[in-house]
Design a protein around this motif. Structure first.
Motif, PDB file in Angstrom:
ATOM      1  N   ARG A 345       0.848  -1.186   0.000  1.00  0.00           N
ATOM      2  CA  ARG A 345       0.000   0.000   0.000  1.00  0.00           C
ATOM      3  C   ARG A 345       0.887   1.240   0.000  1.00  0.00           C
ATOM      4  N   GLY A 346       0.529   2.198  -0.851  1.00  0.00           N
ATOM      5  CA  GLY A 346       1.273   3.440  -0.896  1.00  0.00           C
ATOM      6  C   GLY A 346       0.673   4.465   0.054  1.00  0.00           C
ATOM      7  N   ARG A 347       0.874   5.731  -0.283  1.00  0.00           N
ATOM      8  CA  ARG A 347       0.316   6.825   0.520  1.00  0.00           C
ATOM      9  C   ARG A 347      -0.976   7.324  -0.126  1.00  0.00           C
ATOM     10  N   ALA A 348      -1.863   7.806   0.703  1.00  0.00           N
ATOM     11  CA  ALA A 348      -3.129   8.337   0.194  1.00  0.00           C
ATOM     12  C   ALA A 348      -2.967   9.745  -0.367  1.00  0.00           C
ATOM     13  N   HIS A 349      -1.877  10.433   0.014  1.00  0.00           N
ATOM     14  CA  HIS A 349      -1.691  11.809  -0.445  1.00  0.00           C
ATOM     15  C   HIS A 349      -0.402  11.908  -1.274  1.00  0.00           C
ATOM     16  N   ARG A 350      -0.397  12.841  -2.199  1.00  0.00           N
ATOM     17  CA  ARG A 350       0.748  13.029  -3.096  1.00  0.00           C
ATOM     18  C   ARG A 350       1.783  13.954  -2.469  1.00  0.00           C
ATOM     19  N   ILE A 355       4.973   9.299  -7.863  1.00  0.00           N
ATOM     20  CA  ILE A 355       4.259   8.721  -9.002  1.00  0.00           C
ATOM     21  C   ILE A 355       3.098   7.915  -8.434  1.00  0.00           C
ATOM     22  N   GLU A 356       2.180   7.523  -9.309  1.00  0.00           N
ATOM     23  CA  GLU A 356       1.020   6.747  -8.869  1.00  0.00           C
ATOM     24  C   GLU A 356       1.315   5.250  -8.965  1.00  0.00           C
ATOM     25  N   ILE A 357       0.785   4.487  -8.020  1.00  0.00           N
ATOM     26  CA  ILE A 357       0.885   3.033  -8.065  1.00  0.00           C
ATOM     27  C   ILE A 357      -0.514   2.450  -7.921  1.00  0.00           C
ATOM     28  N   LEU A 358      -0.884   1.601  -8.857  1.00  0.00           N
ATOM     29  CA  LEU A 358      -2.205   0.972  -8.837  1.00  0.00           C
ATOM     30  C   LEU A 358      -2.137  -0.274  -7.960  1.00  0.00           C
ATOM     31  N   THR A 359      -2.874  -0.278  -6.871  1.00  0.00           N
ATOM     32  CA  THR A 359      -2.927  -1.397  -5.939  1.00  0.00           C
ATOM     33  C   THR A 359      -4.317  -2.021  -5.999  1.00  0.00           C
ATOM     34  N   SER A 360      -4.532  -3.058  -5.209  1.00  0.00           N
ATOM     35  CA  SER A 360      -5.857  -3.678  -5.163  1.00  0.00           C
ATOM     36  C   SER A 360      -6.887  -2.737  -4.556  1.00  0.00           C
ATOM     37  N   LYS A 361      -6.430  -1.652  -3.932  1.00  0.00           N
ATOM     38  CA  LYS A 361      -7.319  -0.644  -3.349  1.00  0.00           C
ATOM     39  C   LYS A 361      -7.462   0.589  -4.231  1.00  0.00           C
ATOM     40  N   GLY A 362      -6.886   0.547  -5.438  1.00  0.00           N
ATOM     41  CA  GLY A 362      -6.938   1.694  -6.318  1.00  0.00           C
ATOM     42  C   GLY A 362      -5.604   2.425  -6.362  1.00  0.00           C
ATOM     43  N   PHE A 363      -5.582   3.600  -6.962  1.00  0.00           N
ATOM     44  CA  PHE A 363      -4.338   4.370  -7.080  1.00  0.00           C
ATOM     45  C   PHE A 363      -3.934   4.989  -5.747  1.00  0.00           C
ATOM     46  N   GLN A 364      -2.632   4.867  -5.442  1.00  0.00           N
ATOM     47  CA  GLN A 364      -2.025   5.532  -4.304  1.00  0.00           C
ATOM     48  C   GLN A 364      -0.697   6.114  -4.780  1.00  0.00           C
ATOM     49  N   ARG A 410      -6.820  -2.927 -18.864  1.00  0.00           N
ATOM     50  CA  ARG A 410      -6.745  -1.567 -18.326  1.00  0.00           C
ATOM     51  C   ARG A 410      -5.419  -0.966 -18.772  1.00  0.00           C
ATOM     52  N   ILE A 411      -5.450   0.276 -19.205  1.00  0.00           N
ATOM     53  CA  ILE A 411      -4.226   0.962 -19.630  1.00  0.00           C
ATOM     54  C   ILE A 411      -3.866   2.009 -18.582  1.00  0.00           C
ATOM     55  N   ILE A 412      -2.621   1.953 -18.119  1.00  0.00           N
ATOM     56  CA  ILE A 412      -2.109   3.025 -17.258  1.00  0.00           C
ATOM     57  C   ILE A 412      -0.967   3.706 -17.991  1.00  0.00           C
ATOM     58  N   GLY A 413      -0.769   4.979 -17.708  1.00  0.00           N
ATOM     59  CA  GLY A 413       0.149   5.782 -18.505  1.00  0.00           C
ATOM     60  C   GLY A 413       1.485   6.051 -17.852  1.00  0.00           C
ATOM     61  N   PRO A 414       2.243   6.972 -18.410  1.00  0.00           N
ATOM     62  CA  PRO A 414       3.531   7.372 -17.828  1.00  0.00           C
ATOM     63  C   PRO A 414       3.348   7.855 -16.391  1.00  0.00           C
ATOM     64  N   SER A 415       4.365   7.623 -15.578  1.00  0.00           N
ATOM     65  CA  SER A 415       4.348   7.973 -14.154  1.00  0.00           C
ATOM     66  C   SER A 415       3.290   7.191 -13.382  1.00  0.00           C
ATOM     67  N   GLN A 416       2.872   6.060 -13.943  1.00  0.00           N
ATOM     68  CA  GLN A 416       1.969   5.149 -13.246  1.00  0.00           C
ATOM     69  C   GLN A 416       2.532   3.730 -13.347  1.00  0.00           C
ATOM     70  N   ILE A 417       2.544   3.036 -12.221  1.00  0.00           N
ATOM     71  CA  ILE A 417       2.963   1.634 -12.215  1.00  0.00           C
ATOM     72  C   ILE A 417       1.914   0.841 -11.432  1.00  0.00           C
ATOM     73  N   ASN A 418       2.179  -0.410 -11.183  1.00  0.00           N
ATOM     74  CA  ASN A 418       1.198  -1.268 -10.515  1.00  0.00           C
ATOM     75  C   ASN A 418       1.882  -2.296  -9.632  1.00  0.00           C
ATOM     76  N   THR A 419       1.107  -2.841  -8.704  1.00  0.00           N
ATOM     77  CA  THR A 419       1.617  -3.925  -7.858  1.00  0.00           C
ATOM     78  C   THR A 419       1.444  -5.258  -8.581  1.00  0.00           C
ATOM     79  N   GLU A 420       1.821  -6.322  -7.879  1.00  0.00           N
ATOM     80  CA  GLU A 420       1.738  -7.683  -8.427  1.00  0.00           C
ATOM     81  C   GLU A 420       0.297  -8.138  -8.628  1.00  0.00           C
ATOM     82  N   THR A 421      -0.666  -7.371  -8.158  1.00  0.00           N
ATOM     83  CA  THR A 421      -2.075  -7.712  -8.351  1.00  0.00           C
ATOM     84  C   THR A 421      -2.398  -7.847  -9.832  1.00  0.00           C
ATOM     85  N   TYR A 422      -1.683  -7.107 -10.665  1.00  0.00           N
ATOM     86  CA  TYR A 422      -1.957  -7.079 -12.102  1.00  0.00           C
ATOM     87  C   TYR A 422      -0.781  -7.655 -12.894  1.00  0.00           C
TER      88      TYR A 422
END
Length: 510
Positions: A345-350, A355-364, A410-422
């Protein structure tokens, strides 16, 4: 009332037991007879044949074999009791997997759980007859059993409790168990045991029964096992390579849905049974069974590194491979490409530099400096899918409705990554290429080819071994792909009827 009783009455208790569901699946009598039907009919009139079931549960294989011998040996032994005595003493043997199943198997075979009792149809000196059961302990090494891989934490139990340490596979020399040679080995072994991984992980053990049986060098070997060995399965690569390269595999009957084999039992990847013939060398007759319909084809098992289970898909895959060897399995990223586990889990605030990370709880949010794996891909577009086949492996999907194969993309763009969920199945420098690949992957052609290498619940990049790489600066439709690979009208109809339309972009995943 009488009509109700007629509908509800089931005269064979073994049919009732076969409706139970667990990793030790009981075999319905009808299925047991289908397996026995693969054996040469002349063996049933041969009084020297010895049959072993090394994983007895209900005793149904031995019981149904006894019926065949009783009929086939009538001329050899005109007296019924003499015939039964010979069959039970000299021809049928079993190794029960638990004490309870040993009693059940003896009851099925001898009509008494104690074959030295007065209710037995044949007299033995011992209380077990030829259905053996011994309590065996696991042999622990580094937290797991060195024979079956069971977890020490889960199966190191009091000796009064069932340990599921099956005698047949807990020895390096299975021939010493009964000290005799067998002409036929047949059975439906336990499928898996917990290996202690994350508390829910299980390791397959059915292959251990097959391998042990082959050490006994029977003339014929037939077992009912999960079909996940075709293309996947934890720790099954060596077993798969061995089975596919063995030209003594004479017949393979495949059930894509386990419900077509075991009523009410869901087993991801389906079920199969096979006939291994020691003296046969040649190609295998593969029979697909779906909703009672059968399709058979004689072909090489090792044409590919994995087994294409569907006979009707073979010609399509062959056409694709004849036109290109550049498959998408070489381009998809491996599991967890950025190094963040599913539970991260990342942080809820920027914050600055995030950068954004897509987790099972959404973007953090995380710091860009925290990405130490494949950091050069952060600026690319990524096409994602879930790591699991939709709807628990689409076990309950009606084939007439078609299969989805994968979750929605689902397409995510630059400055966005994801966890192992995807699963990052496609990574591209431009948005246009990512969107063209997304269209391609959502099409029926790509998903049909992907499905040919999926054998369980999981989708991995290796499952894309039959999906061709294309020029994704262009947009591909199913129609243009059918033309590009020279598919016939009947082949395109197979794809169209097998795969359902993808949901529209933006639709929620099931």
């Amino acid at each position: 009332m009488s009509s109700l009783l007629e509908r509800a009455y089931n005269p064979d208790v073994l049919t009732c037991l076969a409706n139970l569901s667990n990793d030790e699946v009981f075999t319905p009598p009808e299925l047991a007879n289908d397996v026995l039907d693969m054996l040469p009919p002349e063996i049933w009139s041969d009084p020297t044949i010895k049959i072993l079931d090394p994983c007895c549960k209900s005793g149904v294989f031995l019981r149904e074999a006894a019926k065949r011998f009783i009929k086939g040996l009538e001329r050899e032994y005109p007296n019924l009791q003499e015939r039964v005595n010979h069959i039970m003493h000299e021809q049928l043997f079993g190794i029960a997997i638990t004490e309870l199943t040993s009693l059940l198997a003896r009851r099925s075979l001898y009509c008494s759980k104690f074959p030295n009792g007065r209710f037995s149809v044949v007299e033995f000196d011992s209380s077990e007859g030829n259905v053996r059961q011994r309590t065996v302990q696991h042999t622990w090494a580094n937290g797991r059993c060195k024979f079956c891989g069971a977890s020490n934490a889960e199966y190191d139990r009091d000796k009064a409790l069932e340990t599921h340490a099956y005698e047949f596979i807990h020895t390096n020399d299975p021939e010493r168990i009964l000290n005799m040679k067998f002409d036929v080995i047949v059975g439906n072994p336990p499928y898996q045991l917990s290996d202690g991984g994350n508390g829910v992980s299980a390791a397959p053990i059915f292959q251990l029964f097959v391998e042990q049986a082959m050490k006994l060098k029977p003339r014929y070997l037939s077992m009912i096992i999960p079909a996940r060995w075709y293309a996947g399965g934890k720790g099954l690569k060596e077993f798969r390579d061995s089975m596919l390269s063995d030209d003594r595999m004479r017949k393979l009957v495949d059930f894509e849905s386990s419900k077509d084999c075991f009523d009410g039992v869901n087993i991801a990847g389906g079920i199969c049974y096979f006939l291994w013939d020691r003296d046969f060398h040649g190609q295998c007759e593969i029979t697909n069974v779906q909703s009672g319909k059968k399709n058979s084809m004689v072909r090489k098992l090792n044409e590919h590194p994995v087994l294409i289970r569907s006979n009707i898909a073979v010609s399509i895959v062959r056409k694709v491979l004849s036109r290109t060897q550049d498959m998408w399995s070489e381009h998809a990223l491996p599991r967890n490409p950025f190094g963040f586990a599913t539970n991260f889990r990342g942080r809820a605030h920027r914050e600055a530099g995030d950068i954004e990370i897509l987790t099972s709880k959404g973007f953090q949010y995380i710091s860009a400096k925290d990405v130490t794996k494949n950091a050069n891909l952060v600026g690319h577009y990524k096409v994602l899918i879930g790591r699991l086949v939709p709807s628990n492996g689409e076990l309950d999907t009606n084939p007439a409705d078609g299969y989805r194969v994968i979750t929605d993309t689902r397409i995510i763009g630059p400055s966005q990554i994801n966890t192992e969920t995807y699963l990052d199945i496609g990574v591209f420098p431009t948005e246009a290429e990512a969107r063209n690949f997304d269209i391609y992957l959502r099409g029926k052609f790509a998903r049909f080819l992907l499905r040919q290498a999926i054998s369980s619940l999981n989708v991995t990049r290796e499952c894309f071994r039959f999906v061709p790489n294309m020029d994704f600066t262009k947009t591909w439709t199913d129609h243009t792909l059918y033309e590009a690979f020279g598919l016939t009208a009947s082949e395109t109809e197979i794809i169209e009827s097998t795969i359902r339309d993808a949901s529209k972009p933006g639709d929620p995943n099931e």
